[in-house]
Design a protein around this motif. Structure first.
Motif, PDB file in Angstrom:
ATOM      1  N   UNK A  33     -66.096 -10.429 -31.364  1.00 40.24           N
ATOM      2  CA  UNK A  33     -64.762 -10.913 -31.063  1.00 40.24           C
ATOM      3  C   UNK A  33     -63.652 -10.509 -32.017  1.00 40.24           C
ATOM      4  N   UNK A  34     -63.862 -10.565 -33.349  1.00 37.63           N
ATOM      5  CA  UNK A  34     -62.721 -10.434 -34.266  1.00 37.63           C
ATOM      6  C   UNK A  34     -61.987  -9.102 -34.204  1.00 37.63           C
ATOM      7  N   UNK A  35     -62.707  -7.990 -34.047  1.00 38.11           N
ATOM      8  CA  UNK A  35     -62.080  -6.679 -34.212  1.00 38.11           C
ATOM      9  C   UNK A  35     -62.117  -5.821 -32.952  1.00 38.11           C
ATOM     10  N   UNK A  36     -62.330  -6.433 -31.797  1.00 38.53           N
ATOM     11  CA  UNK A  36     -62.424  -5.650 -30.564  1.00 38.53           C
ATOM     12  C   UNK A  36     -61.116  -4.915 -30.283  1.00 38.53           C
ATOM     13  N   UNK A  37     -59.990  -5.603 -30.347  1.00 35.72           N
ATOM     14  CA  UNK A  37     -58.702  -4.956 -30.077  1.00 35.72           C
ATOM     15  C   UNK A  37     -58.457  -3.829 -31.072  1.00 35.72           C
ATOM     16  N   UNK A  38     -58.731  -4.083 -32.347  1.00 37.19           N
ATOM     17  CA  UNK A  38     -58.518  -3.063 -33.370  1.00 37.19           C
ATOM     18  C   UNK A  38     -59.409  -1.846 -33.125  1.00 37.19           C
ATOM     19  N   UNK A  39     -60.644  -2.083 -32.684  1.00 37.80           N
ATOM     20  CA  UNK A  39     -61.554  -0.981 -32.386  1.00 37.80           C
ATOM     21  C   UNK A  39     -61.005  -0.119 -31.256  1.00 37.80           C
ATOM     22  N   UNK A  40     -60.566  -0.740 -30.167  1.00 35.32           N
ATOM     23  CA  UNK A  40     -60.037   0.019 -29.040  1.00 35.32           C
ATOM     24  C   UNK A  40     -58.748   0.733 -29.412  1.00 35.32           C
ATOM     25  N   UNK A  86     -68.335 -17.746 -39.691  1.00 34.69           N
ATOM     26  CA  UNK A  86     -68.993 -16.706 -40.497  1.00 34.69           C
ATOM     27  C   UNK A  86     -68.785 -15.326 -39.888  1.00 34.69           C
ATOM     28  N   UNK A  87     -68.728 -15.232 -38.553  1.00 30.32           N
ATOM     29  CA  UNK A  87     -68.576 -13.935 -37.893  1.00 30.32           C
ATOM     30  C   UNK A  87     -67.274 -13.265 -38.297  1.00 30.32           C
ATOM     31  N   UNK A  88     -66.188 -14.043 -38.366  1.00 31.76           N
ATOM     32  CA  UNK A  88     -64.916 -13.462 -38.786  1.00 31.76           C
ATOM     33  C   UNK A  88     -64.956 -12.957 -40.210  1.00 31.76           C
ATOM     34  N   UNK A  89     -65.580 -13.723 -41.100  1.00 32.86           N
ATOM     35  CA  UNK A  89     -65.671 -13.309 -42.503  1.00 32.86           C
ATOM     36  C   UNK A  89     -66.547 -12.068 -42.657  1.00 32.86           C
ATOM     37  N   UNK A  90     -67.670 -12.043 -41.942  1.00 34.13           N
ATOM     38  CA  UNK A  90     -68.565 -10.883 -42.009  1.00 34.13           C
ATOM     39  C   UNK A  90     -67.880  -9.646 -41.454  1.00 34.13           C
ATOM     40  N   UNK A  91     -67.166  -9.806 -40.331  1.00 38.44           N
ATOM     41  CA  UNK A  91     -66.460  -8.667 -39.738  1.00 38.44           C
ATOM     42  C   UNK A  91     -65.416  -8.117 -40.704  1.00 38.44           C
ATOM     43  N   UNK A 115     -65.454  -8.377 -43.993  1.00 34.43           N
ATOM     44  CA  UNK A 115     -66.152  -7.759 -45.113  1.00 34.43           C
ATOM     45  C   UNK A 115     -66.649  -6.361 -44.748  1.00 34.43           C
ATOM     46  N   UNK A 116     -67.221  -6.229 -43.567  1.00 33.64           N
ATOM     47  CA  UNK A 116     -67.777  -4.940 -43.153  1.00 33.64           C
ATOM     48  C   UNK A 116     -66.676  -3.911 -42.904  1.00 33.64           C
ATOM     49  N   UNK A 117     -65.640  -4.321 -42.164  1.00 31.81           N
ATOM     50  CA  UNK A 117     -64.610  -3.367 -41.743  1.00 31.81           C
ATOM     51  C   UNK A 117     -63.682  -2.975 -42.876  1.00 31.81           C
ATOM     52  N   UNK A 165     -63.720  -4.631 -46.408  1.00 33.52           N
ATOM     53  CA  UNK A 165     -64.314  -4.672 -47.747  1.00 33.52           C
ATOM     54  C   UNK A 165     -65.206  -3.481 -48.022  1.00 33.52           C
ATOM     55  N   UNK A 166     -66.072  -3.160 -47.064  1.00 32.95           N
ATOM     56  CA  UNK A 166     -66.985  -2.022 -47.219  1.00 32.95           C
ATOM     57  C   UNK A 166     -66.451  -0.761 -46.551  1.00 32.95           C
ATOM     58  N   UNK A 167     -65.278  -0.835 -45.961  1.00 29.66           N
ATOM     59  CA  UNK A 167     -64.592   0.290 -45.324  1.00 29.66           C
ATOM     60  C   UNK A 167     -65.494   0.986 -44.295  1.00 29.66           C
ATOM     61  N   UNK A 168     -66.142   0.181 -43.460  1.00 24.92           N
ATOM     62  CA  UNK A 168     -67.015   0.741 -42.426  1.00 24.92           C
ATOM     63  C   UNK A 168     -66.319   0.841 -41.074  1.00 24.92           C
ATOM     64  N   UNK A 169     -65.107   0.301 -40.982  1.00 28.31           N
ATOM     65  CA  UNK A 169     -64.351   0.400 -39.750  1.00 28.31           C
ATOM     66  C   UNK A 169     -64.652  -0.723 -38.781  1.00 28.31           C
ATOM     67  N   UNK A 170     -63.828  -0.867 -37.741  1.00 27.36           N
ATOM     68  CA  UNK A 170     -63.964  -1.994 -36.809  1.00 27.36           C
ATOM     69  C   UNK A 170     -65.183  -1.939 -35.908  1.00 27.36           C
ATOM     70  N   UNK A 171     -65.903  -0.824 -35.880  1.00 26.83           N
ATOM     71  CA  UNK A 171     -67.114  -0.764 -35.061  1.00 26.83           C
ATOM     72  C   UNK A 171     -68.303  -1.393 -35.774  1.00 26.83           C
ATOM     73  N   UNK A 172     -68.199  -1.624 -37.084  1.00 22.17           N
ATOM     74  CA  UNK A 172     -69.330  -2.127 -37.874  1.00 22.17           C
ATOM     75  C   UNK A 172     -69.867  -3.463 -37.364  1.00 22.17           C
TER      76      UNK A 172
END
Length: 277
Positions: free
Chosen positions: A25-32, A149-154, A156-158, A160-167
């Motif tokens: 949910x958190x980064x779907x729009x950003x990914x598209x 937690x899902x928002x925080x993890x998303x 961190x991944x996108x 914090x770890x610079x993995x992008x919104x698909x992570x």
């Protein structure tokens, strides 16, 4: 002890699927948006998911009863698994297919798992019906925590770890695999009464028409849900230009929702004794 073991077995199969659903949910729009699509195209992709969820929701109950509830739970995880993998694509049609599969999987997620549990609780294990709310209150508590937690993890991944919104979608994949394998190996199959879809839909329509309160409740629920779906599409383009961390904003939304639910439960059961209109 037997009930607690059964309850734990249900939660171990259900909670990973819920966690995977929240991660999408958190980064779907950003990914598209990162794929270069216009806002109108993104709206069309969102609509694919919403439309498939609504359309399949009309027939999901008889479908689950016919296929088998355990199989439907595994199918839900499988559909969402494929949907997450399709988010790696840059092709519009592939992404549209992914949103359609996500809508189908989500419809099963919020119908098949609970149907399976209630049948096993009452029919196979013969536990008291009064114990069912204990399980679903635990699910609600865990679900709220997983959403935050899902928002925080998303985030961190996108970021914090610079993995992008698909992570977050890729992290959801092993959770869906875990849920599907656990349910497939450890749960028993059960079925509902075999009914034709047309008959089930007709019974539901007659029930709405015959009871004005049910019809009014459905209309109010539909209006509220439509507002939430509009917000689900608009909150990212509204907040992103202001530099708001999207994952943290998502966690804030879900935390506020959990607080509201807790206040409602306390209001209707505590000293205030508030009653819904």
């Amino acid at each position: 002890p037997a009930f607690r073991r059964f309850q734990r077995e249900f939660l171990l199969g259900y909670l990973p699927a819920l966690a995977a659903d929240w991660l999408q949910g958190p980064l779907l729009f950003q990914l598209l948006q990162s794929r270069g699509f216009l806002r109108s195209q993104i709206a069309a992709l969102y609509s694919c998911g919403f439309a498939s969820n609504v359309a399949f929701g009309l027939v999901s109950s008889p479908f689950v009863d016919w296929l088998g509830r355990k199989k439907s739970c595994v199918l839900s995880s499988g559909l969402c698994f494929v949907s997450c993998l399709l988010q790696l694509s840059w092709d519009f049609l592939a992404l549209a297919a992914g949103r359609i599969l996500a809508g189908l999987g989500t419809s099963l997620l919020f119908s098949a798992f609970e149907s399976w549990y209630i049948h096993e609780h009452l029919e196979r294990h013969d536990f008291p019906a009064e114990w069912i709310p204990d399980t679903f209150s635990r699910v609600a508590l865990w679900n709220s925590g997983l959403a935050v937690a899902a928002g925080l993890v998303a985030e961190l991944l996108a970021e914090g770890l610079v993995l992008g919104p698909v992570a977050p979608f890729l992290v959801a994949v092993p959770l869906l695999v875990l849920s599907g394998i656990f349910a497939g190996k450890n749960w028993d199959e059960n079925y509902g009464k075999s009914r034709r879809c047309s008959k089930a839909c007709g019974e539901g329509l007659r029930g709405l028409i015959s009871d004005p309160r049910a019809l009014l409740l459905g209309l109010v629920q539909a209006l509220v849900e439509s507002i939430l779906l509009i917000v689900a599409f608009l909150w990212t383009p509204v907040l992103e230009p202001h530099g708001m961390p999207l994952g943290i904003a998502f966690s804030g939304f879900t935390a506020a929702s959990a607080v509201g639910s807790a206040l409602f439960r306390r209001g209707v059961s505590g000293r205030l004794q508030l009653q819904p209109l």
